[in-house]
Enzyme design. Structure first.
Site, PDB file in Angstrom:
ATOM      1  N   PHE A 314       0.682  -1.346  -0.181  1.00 29.75           N
ATOM      2  CA  PHE A 314      -0.026   0.251  -0.080  1.00 29.75           C
ATOM      3  C   PHE A 314       1.168   0.813  -0.105  1.00 29.75           C
ATOM      4  CE2 PHE A 314      -2.121  -3.472   2.034  1.00 29.75           C
ATOM      5  CZ  PHE A 314      -3.557  -3.518   1.281  1.00 29.75           C
ATOM      6  N   ASP A 315       0.810   1.965  -0.914  1.00 31.04           N
ATOM      7  CA  ASP A 315       1.049   3.728  -1.033  1.00 31.04           C
ATOM      8  C   ASP A 315       0.976   3.914   0.902  1.00 31.04           C
ATOM      9  OD1 ASP A 315       2.344   6.200  -1.518  1.00 31.04           O
ATOM     10  OD2 ASP A 315       0.029   6.910  -1.517  1.00 31.04           O
TER      11      ASP A 315
END
Length: 615
Positions: A314-315
């Site tokens: 995930f960013d």
């Protein structure tokens, strides 16, 4: 020939009813002792039902394709030559009935797309000014960017844009997949295809037609339904060679056994109809049900790959956090604080980075200064000239690149990092002047979503961000993630994903920014948040509309259900062919009964695919 095909396709239901009635009359005639009349009627049925089949078979042969229709054509012609009119009539009737039921069932699997298309407005009320109520009713294609559109209660919103007058309650289910009503007023964004439940709005169009979020959903889902997964490509190649093999096998059986009836029956029962239709019906249904829930899947292969994911990366900003960071702490070391802040605000107007936007939002009242020679350094910050001095604004790595001494702010840095702040350093003429602490709170649903993903199969969950390592670690700890990587440039995220892949992991990357594009492309599955940049959504395999992270576990469940459904259909199809051939050679299955089972198998796999629409 084409006219015959068009006629039968346009009046398929009448055509089936006519054939069924004739078959009933034929059986009644035989029961009454008029066998010749019965045979003649069956010959009529064979010609009625067989003509389109023969035409389709010949048409496919022109393109060097030995189709199912060609196999049935040979079988029907052979049955006529040996005088089995009843068998030939029943075979073509069952084939036509199977295709009719298959088409009707497939229509249901595409209902999600049909519903989406129906939601797209066809006309709009255009007005000349935001306060005008004198409108003209025009076609939606005539609306231009910048036009003002009047939307009344109960109407659909025809464009993407901003509310410039009025307020109202909007149902955004067509975009978000949720039926929750959102109350919106002036300056807020609205989307085409959503409906105004109450109130009156004047909207200035930002995007129209196919460029709207809703238009892109329809276009991409329709395109993805025509795409093929790897499994479908394998089956298509298998069918391409399997069909001629059945034809050759039937000829050999006829020569060796001298039993033409047996050879003709092999032709009919060997048709891989359920195998050919089984995979597409599953993927079409899976993509359709995903679209209904606000999950845009760009191709059936994306569903197949999502099912196999072992690592979710995930960013941080805008993905697991709200994406609306705010300046919560300021430490000034040199010069006048307000003057320093004015310089920072002026420089950050050159950037669209979320942290830059937080600074812009916080200091809107400060007078901006002229900026010269701005250089944006991806993943690090900005260097610019303000008057006679060089100003460096960015993260710790950028400060090190420009040999900025951070000793004076070390104590504050340590404290801010412990609190989970993102840090923006401001240096002028190689000296640290200002330190800003920026906080971006987690999305309320983030913790629950990560728990749901862990429960799906204990997947590895990692966080990759351009933010400082300590800030990223704090977020990862709050979400109980497996690993946290901070200070990541776009190429670092891409390298980390490749590293996981080299160890046998299948990676899905979830992000929303331009700097996430390399990672989205590199991952086995790229998943973009629906409020992200256009380029991120363009390169992603899956888009979660309205940036709803709640859709991610649902997307995984849909992908797994679709893959399971696909494999079920393949097994059903293969077992049916094996069962029919065994029954044929053992004397328990005959031409008509075998054809009935064959067509029923096509209906079974189609109905099995339709089950996905209940998700």
């Amino acid at each position: 020939m084409l006219k015959i095909l068009q006629l039968t396709n346009q009046h398929q239901k009448i055509y089936i009813v006519l054939m069924t009635s004739l078959i009933i009359v034929s059986f009644v005639s035989g029961w009454l002792g008029n066998g010749m009349i019965g045979h003649f009627i069956m010959l009529v049925v064979t010609i009625l039902g067989g003509s389109p089949i023969v035409i389709q078979g010949i048409s496919a042969l022109r393109y060097k394709v030995v189709s199912i229709e060609l196999l049935v054509s040979f079988a029907v012609i052979g049955a006529i030559l040996i005088g089995e009119f009843s068998e030939s009539g029943i075979v073509v009737w069952l084939f036509a009935l199977g295709r009719f039921l298959e088409a009707r069932t497939l229509t249901r699997t595409r209902s999600a797309i049909a519903q989406l298309v129906q939601l797209m407005p066809k006309q709009a009320l255009r007005i000349s000014t935001p306060t005008s109520r004198i409108f003209e009713l025009i076609d939606i294609d005539d609306i231009q960017v910048g036009d003002y559109v009047l939307v009344k209660t109960g109407s659909q919103i025809p464009v993407d844009g901003k509310i410039v007058n009025g307020e109202g309650a909007i149902n955004e289910a067509s975009i978000t997949g949720e039926s929750k009503i959102n109350f919106k007023s002036q300056a807020q964004n609205v989307f085409a295809g959503t409906s105004l439940d109450s109130g009156t709005l004047v909207i200035q169009a930002d995007k129209v037609g196919e460029d709207t979020a809703f238009g892109k959903i329809i276009d991409l889902v329709e395109t993805s339904q025509d795409s093929q997964s790897q499994a479908q490509q394998i089956i298509d190649r298998f069918a391409k060679y399997y069909t001629p093999v059945v034809l050759v096998l039937a000829v050999l059986i006829g020569i060796v056994t001298r039993d033409i009836r047996l050879a003709i029956t092999v032709l009919i029962l060997g048709c891989p109809g359920a195998l050919v239709i089984g995979v597409p019906v599953s993927t079409v249904a899976g993509i359709g049900v995903a679209a209904r829930h606000g999950i845009l899947v760009k191709g059936s292969e994306a569903l197949v790959q999502l099912r196999k994911v072992t690592t979710f990366a995930f960013d941080k900003t805008g993905t697991v956090t709200k994406g609306t960071p705010t300046v919560t702490a300021v430490q000034n070391y040199q010069g006048l604080e307000m003057q320093n802040l004015a310089i920072v605000a002026s420089i950050e107007h050159e950037s669209n980075h979320p942290l830059a936007q937080a600074i812009q939002k916080e200091y809107t009242t400060l007078e901006l200064m002229p900026i010269d020679k701005t250089v944006v350094i991806k993943g690090k910050g900005i260097v610019a000239n303000v008057g006679q001095q060089q100003v460096v604004v960015g993260n710790q790595q950028l400060m090190h690149d420009y040999d900025i001494d951070l000793t004076i702010g070390q104590q504050d840095t340590d404290y801010f990092l412990r609190e989970g702040y993102s840090l923006v350093y401001v240096a002028m003429n190689h000296q640290l002047h200002l330190l800003l602490g920026i906080h971006d709170p987690l999305k309320p649903e983030a913790t629950k979503i990560m728990q749901q993903l862990r429960e799906l199969d204990n997947q590895r969950l990692v966080l990759m961000s351009g933010d400082q390592q300590r800030a990223v670690e704090i977020v990862a700890h709050q979400l109980k993630l497996t690993q946290a990587y901070g200070d990541c440039l776009p190429e670092n995220k891409m390298a980390l994903i490749q590293q996981y892949q080299s160890h046998g992991e299948r990676v899905a990357f979830v992000g929303d920014g331009v700097n996430d594009s390399p990672a989205l492309v590199t991952a086995n599955v790229g998943i973009a948040m629906g409020n992200g940049t256009d380029i991120a959504m363009d390169v992603a395999d899956i888009v979660l509309m309205h940036a709803d992270l709640n859709k991610l576990p649902l997307a995984v469940k849909i992908a797994r259900a679709t893959a399971m459904n696909m494999y079920q259909n393949i097994i059903i199809a293969m077992l049916t062919v094996v069962f029919l051939l065994i029954g044929l050679f053992t004397g328990y299955i005959f031409m008509a009964s075998g054809m009935l089972i064959h067509e029923l198998s096509i209906i079974v796999v189609t109905l099995n695919g339709v089950r996905l629409l209940r998700l």
